[in-house]
Write a protein that holds these residues in place. Structure first.
Motif, short mmCIF file in Angstrom:
data_model
loop_
_atom_site.label_atom_id
_atom_site.label_comp_id
_atom_site.label_asym_id
_atom_site.label_seq_id
_atom_site.Cartn_x
_atom_site.Cartn_y
_atom_site.Cartn_z
N CYS A 334 0.79 -1.15 0.15
CA CYS A 334 0.04 -0.07 0.01
C CYS A 334 0.99 1.16 0.30
CB CYS A 334 -1.01 0.02 1.23
SG CYS A 334 -2.14 -1.40 1.29
N TYR A 335 0.42 2.41 -0.70
CA TYR A 335 1.16 3.65 -0.64
C TYR A 335 0.27 4.53 -1.36
CZ TYR A 335 1.53 2.31 -5.75
OH TYR A 335 1.28 1.81 -6.98
N ILE A 348 -4.53 6.78 -3.63
CA ILE A 348 -4.07 6.14 -2.65
C ILE A 348 -4.12 4.62 -3.34
CG2 ILE A 348 -5.08 5.00 -0.61
CD1 ILE A 348 -6.28 7.87 0.05
N VAL A 349 -3.22 4.01 -3.29
CA VAL A 349 -3.22 2.49 -4.04
C VAL A 349 -3.30 1.51 -2.75
CG1 VAL A 349 -1.59 0.79 -5.36
CG2 VAL A 349 -1.74 3.18 -5.87
N LEU A 350 -4.39 0.58 -2.74
CA LEU A 350 -4.66 -0.22 -1.64
C LEU A 350 -4.65 -1.68 -2.09
CD1 LEU A 350 -5.78 -0.46 1.59
CD2 LEU A 350 -8.06 -0.44 0.14
N ASP A 351 -3.63 -2.48 -1.36
CA ASP A 351 -3.92 -3.83 -1.52
C ASP A 351 -4.77 -4.36 -0.73
OD1 ASP A 351 -3.32 -6.58 -1.62
OD2 ASP A 351 -1.68 -6.59 -0.06
N ASP A 371 -6.79 -6.69 6.46
CA ASP A 371 -6.62 -6.78 7.60
C ASP A 371 -6.44 -5.38 8.36
OD1 ASP A 371 -4.23 -5.67 6.90
OD2 ASP A 371 -2.98 -7.65 6.64
N SER A 372 -6.46 -5.65 9.73
CA SER A 372 -6.55 -4.30 10.38
C SER A 372 -5.54 -3.18 10.00
CB SER A 372 -6.38 -4.78 12.08
OG SER A 372 -7.47 -5.44 12.36
N LYS A 373 -4.17 -3.91 9.89
CA LYS A 373 -2.95 -3.03 9.43
C LYS A 373 -3.64 -2.24 8.03
CE LYS A 373 1.93 -2.93 8.33
NZ LYS A 373 2.81 -3.83 8.35
N ARG A 374 -3.96 -3.07 7.09
CA ARG A 374 -4.35 -2.02 5.95
C ARG A 374 -5.48 -1.27 5.98
NH1 ARG A 374 -4.79 -6.95 1.67
NH2 ARG A 374 -5.00 -8.22 3.38
N TYR A 375 -6.38 -1.59 6.93
CA TYR A 375 -7.71 -0.69 7.08
C TYR A 375 -7.31 0.55 7.85
CZ TYR A 375 -12.08 0.96 8.85
OH TYR A 375 -13.23 1.77 8.96
N TRP A 377 -4.10 1.90 8.02
CA TRP A 377 -3.47 2.56 7.10
C TRP A 377 -4.20 3.43 6.00
CZ3 TRP A 377 -3.04 2.70 1.87
CH2 TRP A 377 -2.07 3.66 1.25
N LEU A 378 -5.40 2.58 5.49
CA LEU A 378 -6.35 3.43 4.54
C LEU A 378 -7.01 4.73 5.22
CD1 LEU A 378 -7.97 3.79 1.86
CD2 LEU A 378 -9.46 1.94 3.11
N VAL A 379 -7.62 4.26 6.44
CA VAL A 379 -8.19 5.50 7.07
C VAL A 379 -7.37 6.51 7.37
CG1 VAL A 379 -9.39 6.04 9.28
CG2 VAL A 379 -9.91 3.78 8.20
N ASN A 380 -6.17 6.18 7.69
CA ASN A 380 -5.03 7.49 7.89
C ASN A 380 -4.84 8.31 6.57
OD1 ASN A 380 -3.03 8.77 9.60
ND2 ASN A 380 -1.75 7.91 8.10
#
Length: 551
Positions: A334-335, A348-351, A371-375, A377-380
């Motif tokens: 993600c980045y 916003i590129v999301l895996d 998962d929680s980490k990617r979610y 990160w996305l919200v941030n």
């Protein structure tokens, strides 16, 4: 229309001389379309592997037709909105998307042509497997030609570059975009028709993407799951680099999944002019033992972090193509980036593929998930973009809340029940960001546009559009251009346009288009109305209207 983005005209570099040049006439589907010619009602249907009989029986034939106008969509606007006097005032962003290329090592002992040839699974086998790198090369040349007409700010591949997680499949993708010499062959060196540039195995020079266009990458399920459905186990990994053709049962119905056995899946014989299927059938049909092919260590299956790290071995820009070395080492795909310093907009590129350690149920591991980490990160990222008054575009591989096809949404394309957030809750969260205007994705091999309307009729700016791009593998083998333009009434329009790769008559990309169409017809899959161009209107907040006022 004014162009408010980087003018790279004086930086453009002519591509290397391609071994397989495209047609000199390059158009989008707004100007010219591909129209399938119906198969005669009394035609004999060839078997999918009988490539030489397609044309004889009227399969895979097409002609050029009229352009497809952009349908103006007002789904997200307030009732009573009148666009009659609205004009485009300036261009904010222009980029391209391509996806689901499925570059295929056709000679690998770990592919599954038996599924396609005997059980009608188009992703298992069709004649296009011979030419996947050639189609990508033609698509890149088409992008370069369009770039000369109107500059792209960037491009993004939305995942499934590989068909089967293999190192050589990923290298073909990166090397085609980098403009390297391509050897679309594995195992023993084959030359089914002696001489250069006259068969699908010949080494050729890829044109390479124009060096002035930065390109970015998203992760797809096929990029790190075997056949997009299962984390490779030891048997899969050993098979890929070995010489023995894989032995499987029906992974779609068997509760044993990739541990089921009973049929050799076959491979394509790269020494034959049409890539004959070899080594496929019930185990009982091979009393002398398992069929084999020449082995190749470059077929090794890549772990998620290994796949990401390969994007630092490139000659095009940016280095890493969006991924950072630190994140890649951890397998975090993600980045975000801001493509134009003059325009307040972030991508916003999301895996949103499943985790490798998710439980493997009857549907495999090819569904959407966070998962929680990617979610978190996305919200941030969304919080930050909203606080900074930036328009936002979300790029994923797998659709989120997309409109089902009329035939119903296949369970393999649904949201994973093991995700840290449910699909309805994720959509509700996305609806809380008025600056999120667009989600771009692939995965389903469809050209579809979904309006995810605001849950509050009084706040239409909370809605956003989802635009799916079709596959470069299956018909219609297209990419998309997307332009974000500011309108005279302080709304924004998203112009999304399908593009058929320009092909020279008789070229391998041309043959592939014919094979792709024929496969759709033989498997009785839809061929009509597979393209869709649209103008998608979005309501801006007062804050964004003010910020964009001078652009």
């Amino acid at each position: 229309m004014d162009k408010k983005s980087n003018d790279s005209t004086n930086q453009k570099k002519e591509p290397e001389k391609a071994s397989y040049p495209i047609d000199t006439a390059v158009f989008t589907t707004a100007e010219r379309t591909i129209v399938p010619i119906p198969v005669p009602s009394d035609a004999t249907k060839p078997l999918i592997h009988e490539l030489t009989q397609y044309t004889e029986h009227g399969y895979g034939l097409w002609k050029y037709g009229a352009g497809l106008p952009h349908e103006k969509r007002l789904d997200l606007m307030s009732a009573g909105y009148d666009p009659t006097a609205v004009t485009h005032s300036s261009s904010l962003l222009h980029f391209f998307t391509m996806t689901d290329i499925h570059l295929t090592d056709k000679e690998s002992p770990g592919q599954v042509p038996f599924y396609g040839d005997q059980w009608g699974v188009i992703s298992g086998y069709s004649g296009i497997m011979l030419y996947t790198t050639h189609v990508l090369d033609a698509a890149v040349q088409t992008i370069n030609a369009l770039h000369q007409k109107k500059s792209f700010d960037f491009g993004i591949s939305l995942g499934d570059n590989c068909n089967c997680t293999q190192y050589n499949e990923l290298r073909w993708f990166i090397d085609v975009l980098d403009g390297q010499l391509i050897t679309p062959d594995s195992g023993a060196k084959d030359d089914p028709i002696p001489g250069p540039y006259n068969d699908y195995q010949d080494v050729y020079q890829a044109a390479g993407l124009d060096k002035s266009i930065p390109w970015y990458q998203a992760l797809g399920n096929h990029d790190h799951f075997w056949m997009g459905m299962f984390p490779p186990d030891d048997y899969i990994r050993e098979t890929l680099v070995g010489d023995t053709i894989i032995n499987l049962g029906n992974i779609f119905t068997s509760t044993d999944g990739i541990k089921s056995r009973g049929y050799y899946m076959g491979a394509l014989d790269g020494s034959t002019p049409y890539g004959d299927i070899i080594g496929a059938g019930p185990v009982a049909d091979f009393p002398a033992g398992a069929p084999t092919v020449p082995a190749d260590p470059n077929r090794r299956s890549l772990l998620r972090n290994e796949w990401l790290n390969e994007f630092f071995n490139t000659t095009s820009q940016p280095q890493g193509h969006g991924f950072t070395e630190a994140d890649a080492a951890q397998g975090f795909a993600c980045y975000s980036f801001e493509p134009n310093a003059q325009v307040p907009l972030k991508v916003i590129v999301l895996d949103n593929t499943q985790n490798d350690d998710d439980p493997v149920d009857a549907h495999g591991t090819g569904r959407g998930s966070l998962d929680s980490k990617r979610y978190d990160w996305l919200v941030n990222e969304l919080d930050q973009g909203q606080a900074e008054d930036k328009l936002m575009i979300l790029a994923t591989h797998i659709p989120i809340g997309a409109t089902p096809e009329s035939s119903g949404l296949n369970a393999l394309m649904s949201w994973c029940p093991y995700a840290a957030v449910t699909e309805p809750d994720l959509i509700a969260k996305l609806h809380s960001y008025p600056n999120l205007i667009l989600l771009v994705c692939g995965h389903r091999h469809l050209n579809m546009v979904t309006a995810l309307k605001s849950p509050d009729d009084s706040r239409p700016e909370l809605g956003f559009w989802e635009v799916e791009t079709a596959s470069l593998r299956e018909f219609p083998q297209q990419l998309r251009t997307i332009e974000v333009v500011k309108n005279s009434d302080n709304t924004v329009s998203i112009l999304t346009t399908n593009v058929d790769p320009a092909v020279k008559a008789g070229s391998f990309a041309d043959i592939s288009r014919s094979y792709a169409l024929a496969a759709q017809q033989i498997f009785d899959l839809p061929t009509e109305d597979r393209s869709y161009n649209a103008e998608l209107v979005v309501q801006l907040t007062p804050e964004m209207q003010e910020k964009l006022a001078n652009l």
